[in-house]
Design an enzyme around this catalytic site. Structure first.
Site, PDB file in Angstrom:
ATOM      1  N   CYS A   1       0.816  -1.213   0.000  1.00 38.36           N
ATOM      2  CA  CYS A   1       0.000   0.000   0.000  1.00 38.36           C
ATOM      3  C   CYS A   1       0.846   1.257   0.000  1.00 38.36           C
ATOM      4  CB  CYS A   1      -0.919   0.011   1.207  1.00 38.36           C
ATOM      5  SG  CYS A   1      -1.900  -1.475   1.323  1.00 38.36           S
TER       6      CYS A   1
ATOM      7  N   CYS B   1      -3.093   8.083   6.300  1.00 36.87           N
ATOM      8  CA  CYS B   1      -1.717   8.105   6.802  1.00 36.87           C
ATOM      9  C   CYS B   1      -1.688   8.369   8.300  1.00 36.87           C
ATOM     10  CB  CYS B   1      -0.907   9.182   6.079  1.00 36.87           C
ATOM     11  SG  CYS B   1      -0.728   8.860   4.323  1.00 36.87           S
TER      12      CYS B   1
END
Ligand SMILES: Cc1ncc(COP(=O)(O)O)c(C=O)c1O
Ligand SMILES: Cc1ncc(COP(=O)(O)O)c(C=O)c1O
Lengths: 386, 125, 386, 125
Positions: free
Chosen positions: D35, D104
């Site tokens: 990812c 994130c």
């Protein structure tokens, strides 16, 4: 000879202030808006600024605006996009008999591809018959699309009421506001619409750029697949100068709209009165009052439109016609036939559409010249023997 | 739309032989207002020669120009010669027509045919 | 700090000479090309002139050119247009695994709508496997679409051979030449194609305008229905300034193409050599020889692309990445995965694409700066422990 | 893409507390190179107070900035206090993140959680 441009409904010159606003985005601020480096910040901001200007002009949220390549793409996208997205819900679409070809031929295309379309008639002034529209609604109706004002005869439709009907029945509603935006008030909420098309060159913006308003929560299938631009509703590197130009044109148009509409309405009414008085066997097409401030459409018995235009052109006067003259079909304007004109009268129609630079002197000159042209052509016509 | 040639524009803006003939020897009336074109062509014939021709046309620039050109082309021709004046001949005499306008030159040919036919049938009568 | 723009594959600045050519068509020559008055002659001629320039550049007839709003529209139009027009003949389409999203997502869309699509794999250099392509052909195959050169890794495909295969089987063949046109020779006949997409802003023309070449006799359904423009293959008032700009950009590009390709190839090769030498654990993506003169694509082990770009940006250097960083998906470039890269290496890729103003000094500066950036990021990375 | 805030760019370009700790008391390793994000967070704990934190991150600008900010936020905090440092807290401390980058900040929260869990499990052992 100074030319007299009376075809603003076809296209407008781009306002020099619009061109000025666009210029830095060709060779200086050229960064691809999707890129992450700082070079692209200027272009990205410029696009979002234009989006905000347009959104606030029509009372929308910037997220509800998708920029397109013009009115035709907006119309195609809206209609095919909804038809495809809602195809499990139904396959029936309602429109009017007097839509622009971008709507009409999109509907015809869908008819050949499994959809059912009802074309609601209009009265002699070109106003849609609301009762027939409501009667046309079926359980499988997924979309109503009716233009805000007609490009040929200028008639303004009761969009707000149509929107109410659509809402009541839970049907999505699109309007083609290409001829109205920038000229008369256009507010997505006041008009009760879910989708609304505009095209920049119709209000002194550049050619080749437009927008589609899509109300939040409206499911729509993109017309162009590919990149993630426009929140994934329209793939392609953004036409940054074009979008900036559209934004600037919106800004300029909204500033002066009310005054300009008043001014043009007066010029229009005086011109219509003068022509109908001076030229026998002529008639106004479209609604006498509920019409675009800049639209004049008149039919002259016994003669054909293109020959009138060519004669006007010799005097430097630019106008347009509902005659089939320049198209490959022999059929005159479907709009003029829909309001009940004979083929002959439809062929003999001329549209004059005013603009912000149109002066009373220019129109006076047309009023002076036109009767002679009509007379000359009628003298040549086997269909006019008065 | 493609541009008209200068010849077309000349014949359109200064059409030759507009009007009607008193006691014509042949009349052709073709076209249909539905389609935006109606042409009326009248001829005067002496000793098998077309000595005069006049037209009236409801139609576009090309229709008017082809009518005008057709009258110019037939005047002075014998009936036989006139029958050879096809749509192509008229269009070429005008330095061509835009493709979407070619049907207008058909109309001129048809009007001429009709006028000659009318003349011949009157002769027989 | 002067910025160093190395993202020409994303978009190019519009050549000032192109802008100059466009300018008169905004406010002076603004007539709608479809109108019959003399005011419109200039714009109509300008469009036809641009069409002739483009046609002769690719060895086509002007009638075979349709102007569009860009590469994405051209791709969508070509693929959906053929798919729809030939749907009675078959429903199978062949493409490659490494197409641009404008092709790939159009194919995915068609898959959801009754079509069957084969995605032919590529080898480790990104070259399509011709034998697998030919094996994929079925009696119901109606279209093959394979890009001329890849936008990410620059690999040039054997389009001519694919075209021969397509011809042999009587299948229509489209190529997306958005990255090649104006940079390397593109001739519709040499390439054996029936349809070919280009986009002006990839060769110093304006954004928001492109073209589709459609070989004479090719049946295609329009993407935009409405007016009679573009011989009824694309409705909408023509983007006159954009089309004029495209024409001018073609003219400029063809003049200097051969020299510029040579120059860029040299710069490219030297840059690749220097970077691979100076930075350990880096590798070139794409074909070592059969690649676009301006394309450099390198993967750096153990670090992620966006963080490289942001660091480069601090030095005013603009490049791009195959990392998923800026998209809403977490998947890195499908192209890099298709040539066999691990996800990690795909995330760690950077594309530098040169342009006609790119100098050796600029590239030298990047060669100086980049190793430090890579080192700094690797020192921060839990995946790089060398 | 939307722009990063100045705070994000500051932490990205001058990340605080990069590296590893000798004999850490807790280590969190989260994310997946598939990812594009891998984060390693190490902590040193004295009397239930996080006295040092270091990170290493493979990832984009937001991943690096959130890692850096997370270490700054935890140093000096008790374990209990540190557990209240959610993704929201990290993102807000950075003056926000672009929508596509919000995941994130999850990673930073997860890395912290994992490091604390590791610390606790070592305590028990
Ligand atoms: C009502 C209406 N809809 C749609 C269009 C199409 O706009 P465009 O030519 O910008 O595609 C026009 C103008 O041509 C129009 O008048
Ligand atoms: C190979 C390729 N095809 C299509 C496109 C789409 O072109 P545009 O962004 O002009 O629509 C691009 C560029 O974005 C491209 O590189």
């Amino acid at each position: 000879m100074k030319s007299i441009y009376l075809d603003h409904a076809a296209t407008c010159p781009t306002d020099p202030k619009v061109v000025e606003a666009m210029l830095p985005y060709f060779s200086d601020h050229y960064g691809n808006p999707s890129s992450i480096y700082s070079l692209s910040r200027t272009t990205r901001n410029a696009i979002e600024n234009a989006r905000t200007i347009l959104a606030s002009a029509i009372g929308a949220d910037p997220k509800e605006i998708v920029f397109t390549s013009g009115g035709s793409e907006s119309d195609n996208f809206a209609i095919k996009g909804i038809a495809h997205a809602l195809k499990d819900k139904g396959n029936h679409i309602i429109t009017s008999q007097i839509e622009h070809h971008a709507v009409l031929y999109t509907c015809k295309f869908l008819e050949k591809n499994g959809y059912d379309v009802t074309y609601v008639p209009v009265d002699e002034h070109g106003t849609i018959k609301l009762d027939e529209l409501e009667k046309a609604i079926r359980p499988d109706t997924i979309l109503i699309t009716v233009m805000h004002a007609n490009n040929e005869i200028g008639t303004i439709q009761p969009i707000r009421q149509i929107g109410e009907i659509a809402k009541k029945h839970g049907i999505k509603f699109h309007t083609d506001a290409v001829q109205t935006f920038g000229h008369i008030p256009v507010n997505a909420n006041d008009l009760n619409v879910d989708l609304l098309s505009i095209s920049a060159h119709k209000f002194y913006g550049p050619k080749g750029v437009g927008a589609l308003y899509i109300r939040k929560g409206t499911k729509i299938t993109p017309q162009s697949h590919g990149g993630d631009q426009e929140r994934r509703r329209r793939a392609s590197t953004e036409n940054v100068p074009g979008i900036v130009g559209l934004g600037k044109a919106v800004e300029i148009a909204t500033e002066s709209m009310a005054d300009e509409a008043d001014r043009q309405t007066k010029l229009r009414n005086d011109f219509i009165k003068a022509i109908l008085e001076k030229i026998p066997d002529s008639r106004l097409n479209g609604h006498p009052v509920d019409r675009l401030p800049n639209n004049i459409n008149i039919s002259f018995e016994g003669i054909e439109g293109e020959s009138i235009l060519l004669n006007l052109d010799m005097y430097g006067i630019a106008a347009s016609t509902g005659s089939a003259c320049s198209s490959s079909s022999l059929e005159p304007s479907h709009v003029l036939l829909s309001i009940g004109l004979t083929h002959e009268l439809a062929h003999g129609s001329v549209r004059f559409s005013l603009g912000k630079h149109t002066t009373r002197e220019e129109l006076d000159r047309v009023v002076d010249i036109l009767p002679g042209i009509i007379q000359k052509l009628r003298a040549m016509s086997p269909l006019y023997n008065k | 739309m493609e541009q008209y040639s200068e010849k077309v524009m000349d014949h359109f803006s200064n059409p030759r032989n507009v009007g009607t003939i008193e006691n014509p020897d042949g009349v052709g009336h073709v076209g249909n207002p539905m389609c935006g074109d109606v042409m009326e062509l009248q001829i005067k014939v002496r000793d098998n020669i077309i000595v005069d021709a006049k037209f009236r046309t409801f139609g576009c620039g090309a229709a008017i120009a082809t009518s005008s050109m057709a009258t110019e082309l037939v005047i002075g021709k014998s009936i036989d010669e006139a029958q050879n004046i096809t749509n192509k001949v008229v269009a070429e005499a005008l330095d061509g027509l835009p493709p979407v306008k070619m049907h207008c030159s058909n109309l001129a040919e048809e009007a001429l045919e009709a006028a000659i036919k009318d003349y011949k049938s009157r002769q027989k009568a």
